[in-house]
Motif scaffolding. Structure first.
Motif, PDB file in Angstrom:
ATOM      1  N   LYS A   1       0.831  -1.207   0.000  1.00 29.89           N
ATOM      2  CA  LYS A   1       0.000   0.000   0.000  1.00 29.89           C
ATOM      3  C   LYS A   1       0.865   1.257   0.000  1.00 29.89           C
TER       4      LYS A   1
ATOM      5  N   GLN B   1      -5.381   0.673  -6.882  1.00 26.54           N
ATOM      6  CA  GLN B   1      -5.448  -0.782  -6.839  1.00 26.54           C
ATOM      7  C   GLN B   1      -5.859  -1.329  -8.206  1.00 26.54           C
TER       8      GLN B   1
ATOM      9  N   GLU C   1      -2.678  -6.401   0.443  1.00 27.07           N
ATOM     10  CA  GLU C   1      -2.406  -5.230   1.290  1.00 27.07           C
ATOM     11  C   GLU C   1      -2.927  -5.419   2.708  1.00 27.07           C
TER      12      GLU C   1
END
Length: 64
Positions: free
Chosen positions: A6, A16, A34
């Motif tokens: 992240k 993403q 993540e």
């Protein structure tokens, strides 16, 4: 396994969805990695290192 995915995504300002498309996986897979809910395959780990151009240890931290 802890990861800094992240953080890396944020630094490169990559969503993403964008990352998932580049790696040929779903956005849910990126989200799960993540959040520590999914241990990625070696193939996906290598794709991540190549995408971000960093060593494996810069993304993943293995603790026994």
């Amino acid at each position: 396994m802890e990861n800094k995915l992240k953080e890396l995504r944020s630094k490169k300002q990559v969503s993403q969805n964008t990352l998932a498309e580049a790696l040929s996986v779903s956005r849910q897979t990126i989200n799960s990695i993540e959040n520590g809910k999914f241990d990625q395959s070696l193939t996906l780990a290598i794709k991540l290192t190549r995408y971000f151009q960093v060593p494996l240890e810069a993304i993943f931290d293995y603790k026994e």
